[in-house]
Design a protein around this motif. Structure first.
Motif: not given
Length: 270
Positions: A21-31, A40-41, A74-80
């Motif tokens: 869940y945290r992977w699919r919904n990364p933390k963000c100060n904004g929207k 994952p990964l 998205t997430s590419l090469a391990g980077r959101p």
């Protein structure tokens, strides 16, 4: 005993569910913009690396633009990451450097080492490099300085190519990075020791700007020059390959482009 194993399995299931869940919904100060973080990964890296023979927008980008809009996550090469295909938004972000956090790819940070911290503290670095490069190879510079020389050079090169049985316009780039860096370093140090031999090019400008721009260290300048050479090789060779292919497929266009020297010069200068 079974109750213990059941508790362990339940705990692992809760942890893994929370992690996904945290992977699919990364933390963000904004929207965050809409999108998918993929597996994952791995993220969506495999989909991104699928080969594409089309000259149009890559399917990876086009598919997500249609589904999520011009800006998506998205997430590419391990980077959101957030991908933007909106020119106006990109221009706004580049103009307002304080709105985003400065970040560089791992490969770039590895090249600079400790200097990357100093560079990251200067939020106007992109603006500086863009303006400096455009001063030398931008539309005005191309029109007023480079095109007259380019036309003669291109004409001579095309005449030479026309006599060859075949021509390979794009090879696989095999660069000995350290050898190129050593060569650039030698030129840089010589130009720095003897500024009177300057040619009024980008290297001369960046050497002059070292007096006022603190992020311009010797190491940073050398790798910037290396990056410019690498980027120019890839873009020029790819553009040349594409131009030759399209002209070969459209003989009518080639015929229309075969005009007198006077008319061709007028077209170049527009």
């Amino acid at each position: 005993m079974w109750s213990v194993w059941l508790s362990v399995i339940s705990l692992l299931n809760v942890i893994s569910t929370h992690w996904v869940y945290r992977w699919r919904n990364p933390k963000c100060n904004g929207k965050l913009p809409p999108g998918s973080m993929g597996i994952p990964l791995i993220g969506e890296t495999l989909d991104f690396l699928v080969s594409n023979n089309s000259l149009d927008t890559p399917p990876f980008i086009k598919k997500r633009m249609m589904k999520f809009g011009p800006i998506f996550r998205t997430s590419l090469a391990g980077r959101p990451m957030v991908v933007s295909s909106d020119p106006k938004f990109n221009y706004y972000v580049f103009q307002q450097g304080k709105l985003v956090e400065q970040w560089y790819m791992d490969s770039f940070a590895k090249l600079l080492g400790q200097d990357v911290t100093r560079v990251s503290s200067h939020r106007n670095i992109h603006k500086y490099l863009r303006n400096s490069i455009l001063n030398h190879v931008g539309p005005e510079a191309l029109k007023n300085k480079l095109l007259p020389h380019l036309e003669d050079a291109i004409s001579q090169k095309l005449q030479g190519w026309s006599k060859l049985p075949s021509l390979e316009v794009k090879k696989s780039l095999a660069v000995n990075r350290q050898k190129v860096v050593n060569l650039i370093t030698k030129i840089y140090e010589e130009r720095k020791r003897n500024p009177e031999i300057g040619k009024g090019d980008f290297l001369d400008q960046i050497l002059m700007d070292m007096k006022t721009e603190t992020f311009l260290t010797d190491k940073f300048i050398i790798y910037v020059m290396f990056g410019l050479l690498l980027a120019s090789f890839e873009t020029i060779s790819s553009t040349l390959t594409l131009a030759i292919k399209l002209l070969s497929d459209k003989p009518k266009v080639v015929k229309e482009l075969t005009v007198s020297d006077t008319k061709r010069s007028q077209i170049f200068l527009k």
